[in-house]
Design an enzyme around this catalytic site. Structure first.
Site, mmCIF file in Angstrom:
data_model
loop_
_atom_site.group_PDB
_atom_site.id
_atom_site.type_symbol
_atom_site.label_atom_id
_atom_site.label_comp_id
_atom_site.label_asym_id
_atom_site.label_seq_id
_atom_site.Cartn_x
_atom_site.Cartn_y
_atom_site.Cartn_z
ATOM 1 N N LEU A 85 6.266 0.225 1.826
ATOM 2 C CA LEU A 85 7.087 -0.212 2.961
ATOM 3 C C LEU A 85 7.715 -1.581 2.705
ATOM 4 O O LEU A 85 8.567 -2.025 3.456
ATOM 5 C CB LEU A 85 6.235 -0.249 4.228
ATOM 6 N N ARG A 86 7.281 -2.274 1.654
ATOM 7 C CA ARG A 86 7.882 -3.547 1.211
ATOM 8 C C ARG A 86 7.643 -4.721 2.150
ATOM 9 O O ARG A 86 8.216 -5.782 1.946
ATOM 10 C CB ARG A 86 9.385 -3.385 0.977
ATOM 11 N N HIS A 121 -4.921 5.648 -10.003
ATOM 12 C CA HIS A 121 -3.657 5.934 -10.698
ATOM 13 C C HIS A 121 -3.966 5.938 -12.188
ATOM 14 O O HIS A 121 -4.040 4.874 -12.802
ATOM 15 C CB HIS A 121 -2.611 4.863 -10.384
ATOM 16 N N ASP A 132 5.652 9.261 -2.845
ATOM 17 C CA ASP A 132 5.670 8.095 -3.729
ATOM 18 C C ASP A 132 6.943 7.279 -3.483
ATOM 19 O O ASP A 132 7.620 6.838 -4.406
ATOM 20 C CB ASP A 132 5.563 8.516 -5.200
ATOM 21 N N HIS A 147 14.335 0.530 -3.069
ATOM 22 C CA HIS A 147 14.784 -0.664 -3.789
ATOM 23 C C HIS A 147 16.163 -1.089 -3.297
ATOM 24 O O HIS A 147 16.951 -0.250 -2.851
ATOM 25 C CB HIS A 147 14.917 -0.376 -5.286
#
Lengths: 429, 323
Positions: free
Chosen positions: A65-66, A181, A307, A311
């Site tokens: 979500l930044r 991961h 995922d 950006h």
């Protein structure tokens, strides 16, 4: 609160094994009945959706979500709106924020911002090590108490295997799921696409398959040793899927997911230096893609996630190795999953299970079903409402998708969150 | 793949980014055009007025002497104005993005960018984002392509050998990191040579290199047997640090080209190297300076090939023919 009657739709609830044309009744933010209305029920609103599919709100195990820290890319508000428009009512946000989600204070910050926005439920994942640095454990018990759905170190390496072992054992102590991961940092090194024919041709540094399989094999051994509940994130190779399938068959407490784009794209999609196809783990071979599809069909991969990594435009405007990896993926999660049904990979209820009951099981959540008594988180989509992905009209602040121009038949028309209409394609009506 | 980007609908070269994607006839045209330019160097006034009033920008994000100077000479012999920008020490270290650097240069009315960059795909990126009137020539991008080097090598082979179809060509050395090798492999296969062999230890070969149409050899004696052309590649100093190769010494012992291991090649085999040479690593001095070596001819031919490519790309943008 609005009392709803959702009428005439094809109700699919994989958790209950329901797939039938019937009505759904909602009151006080919860589902109260399926089929016939309870005595004395008088709806405030009737949502007539003949021909449409009514299913549990989707659960996305990974959407960045930044916020906090990278608000130039996106915000909780912008991405929650994109999630709501995509039928996603619960999402897990990874701790790749600044500051990292490694203390209860940051968990609270994210949770409060998300509840203020209110368009989707946000479950933060906590960091497994402080600052994701791979050197010191986080206060996992406190993170759990603050509401973390699990702990993860993302793709940040934990080079010291003893520390990884301790991290798993500590998480197991508090019954926390570890989200792994699998990525061997020395083997990934500076790689940016799959190591294979395309990397050989383009002269790009490749990421070999063994970077994933070595990590999976090591992690499985540690899971067996610590008995931690573990979830493998974003598997990309046929070999890793085989290892996880064998571990599941042997009774280890492991689940796994892949992301939707891995089920549709391959290394060939990056063969024109397309930075929009720069993702981690990288797009692999057709053979890997087919194995991932089979694993989704047979349930070894019980979850498909987005995922989502929004950006700003500049992040992708450079030679491929210098660009930031990731796809803005919330809005293509459901359509790409449903395309698997068109492609004959699995049937519609099973496909929806990978977006609802599957991820709910990983989270140990009661969500992901339309069972009476549960919160009325509902996704309604029209299976015959064609649209084309257009970066100009994406709701996410991130326009970085390689699926621009793709045409999909199905489109979300309504999303309810706890009985509130948080998205209506044609307006609230 | 790059066909749409570098060749226009009329088949003209809008950019020169990669040998891959070009047809045999297009490679032959480049060599024929270079042939017509090679006599310019013999004139007392070494110039033709083809590109008068045009501005060519040498945009080098990575250090280079030979490639940059031959591009500069080529542009000058075509009467273009040339601007040398050593960007590795200017704009990008100040945080300016590649795209901003491009926009600034376009604002100065540049007509062509000659781009050298450490990342694979950089020239494609520049071509994709450059203004439509600007031509882009790839002077080496990461480990991906170095098409003018490959074409000057083809030109050199053609001058000595005439035909490509009967030739067996062996490429020795660091294939993994070599943009030169990748472009040579595409060019040689497009021109129809009998066989392309690569000779290196496994650590210096990309996996699945066979897919590019080469035979893989680990033994130099086997690899150069009956070869007509032997190309040695430069081994960067940082490859000798013990991670990919144990030592310079063992590399030379096993893969260094010497008169001894050249014995199995054809009697008239030629030896090539893109430069700069590490004597005693890729080949010994006797071989580098010996009668089979065409290494200095390669340098000379670099100017004609670059004149050819610059003029062809410029012509595709101005609508004029090169002749």
């Amino acid at each position: 609160m609005t009392r709803w009657q959702i009428s005439g739709g094809r109700v699919i609830d994989p958790a209950q094994g329901i797939d039938s044309v019937t009505d759904l009744f909602v009151a006080e933010g919860r589902i109260i009945a399926l089929g016939t209305a309870p005595d004395g029920f008088a709806p405030d609103r009737v949502l007539d959706v003949p021909g449409q599919v009514v299913c549990p709100g989707l659960i996305d195990l990974s959407a960045s979500l930044r916020e906090p820290g990278q608000e130039h890319k996106a915000s909780i508000a912008s991405e929650a709106a994109a999630a709501a428009a995509s039928g996603i009512t619960t999402l897990c946000c990874p701790p790749d924020t600044d500051p990292v989600i490694d203390t209860p204070a940051v968990v609270d910050l994210v949770s409060h911002r998300a509840s203020a926005v209110g368009l989707t439920r946000v479950h933060p994942l906590g960091a497994l090590t402080q600052g994701l640095g791979g050197e010191r454990l986080t206060e996992m018990a406190a993170l759990k108490a603050a509401g973390c759905a699990g702990v993860t170190n993302l793709l940040h390496p934990i080079r010291d295997t003893q520390l990884l072992r301790h991290a798993m054992a500590y998480a197991a102590t508090f019954d926390l799921t570890v989200f792994l991961h699998p990525d061997e940092p020395w083997l990934r090194a500076t790689g940016c696409i799959h190591e294979g024919e395309v990397s050989a041709r383009l002269g790009l540094t490749g990421i070999p398959e063994v970077a994933e399989t070595i990590a999976v094999a090591r992690d499985l051994a540690l899971i067996e040793h610590t008995r931690v509940r573990a979830h493998f994130c974003r598997l990309s190779t046929a070999a890793a899927v085989r290892l996880v399938a064998a571990a599941q068959a042997a009774g280890l407490p492991v689940t796994a997911d892949t992301c939707a784009h891995q089920l549709h794209l391959t290394e060939l999609d990056a063969s024109d230096f397309d930075s929009l196809c720069h993702v981690l783990p990288p797009l692999r071979t057709q053979r890997d893609r087919d194995a991932l599809r089979s694993a989704v069909a047979d349930g070894v991969l019980g979850v498909i996630c987005s995922d989502h990594q929004p950006h700003e435009a500049e992040a992708k405007l450079a030679p491929l190795p210098e660009t930031e990896p990731g796809i803005s993926a919330l809005e293509t999660l459901l359509p790409l999953t449903l395309r698997l049904v068109d492609d004959g990979v699995l049937d519609l209820p099973s496909a929806l299970a990978r977006l609802t009951a599957g991820p709910a099981a990983v989270l140990g959540s009661a969500a992901g079903t339309l069972a009476p008594g549960q919160l009325a988180d509902i996704c309604i989509f029209d299976p015959d409402r064609p649209w084309q992905v257009d970066t100009a009209t994406l709701r996410s602040r991130g326009r970085n998708t390689p699926f621009a121009g793709w045409e999909f038949a199905q489109r979300v028309t309504h999303t309810l969150l706890g009985g509130q209409l948080v998205f209506a394609l044609d307006g609230p009506g | 793949m790059s066909t749409g980007l570098q060749v226009d609908s009329a088949g003209r070269l809008r950019h020169f980014l990669d040998v891959a994607g070009l047809k045999r006839q297009q490679l032959v045209e480049i060599m024929d055009t270079a042939e017509s330019f090679s006599e310019v160097a013999d004139r007392s006034i070494k110039k033709v007025p083809l590109l008068r009033g045009k501005t060519v920008v040498n945009l080098f994000f990575e250090a280079s002497t030979r490639t940059r100077t031959t591009f500069e000479l080529a542009a000058k012999r075509l009467s273009a104005d040339i601007l040398n920008l050593d960007v590795s020490t200017s704009a990008t270290t100040k945080g300016e993005s590649l795209l901003d650097t491009l926009r600034n240069l376009e604002a100065m009315h540049a007509d062509m960018f000659v781009v050298r960059h450490a990342e694979s795909g950089a020239a494609h990126f520049v071509a994709r984002h450059a203004a439509p009137h600007v031509g882009v020539i790839n002077a080496g991008d990461g480990c991906h392509a170095h098409p003018t080097q490959a074409m000057l090598d083809m030109f050199t082979i053609r001058r000595v050998k005439g035909e490509f179809t009967p030739l067996t060509v062996a490429i020795v050395g660091d294939i993994l990191h070599s943009r030169v090798a990748r472009s040579q492999i595409h060019a040689l296969n497009t021109l129809g040579v009998r066989a392309v062999r690569v000779i290196a230890p496994q650590t210096l070969l990309p996996p699945q290199i066979e897919q590019l149409g080469v035979e893989v050899h680990h033994d130099i004696h086997e690899g150069v047997r009956d070869a007509d052309v032997i190309i040695t590649l430069r081994l960067q100093r940082e490859r000798m640090d013990g991670r990919l190769l144990p030592s310079k010494h063992e590399y030379f012992q096993l893969y260094g080209l010497t008169e001894t291991n050249l014995a199995t090649a054809k009697a008239d085999a030629i030896v090539m190297h893109p430069g700069p040479i590490n004597r005693g690593v890729e080949l010994d001095s006797g071989t580098a300076d010996g009668p089979r070596s065409v290494i200095l001819q390669q340098v000379t031919h670099g100017i004609a090939i670059r004149m050819a490519v610059i003029s062809m790309v410029m012509a595709a943008h101005t609508g004029e023919t090169t002749e």
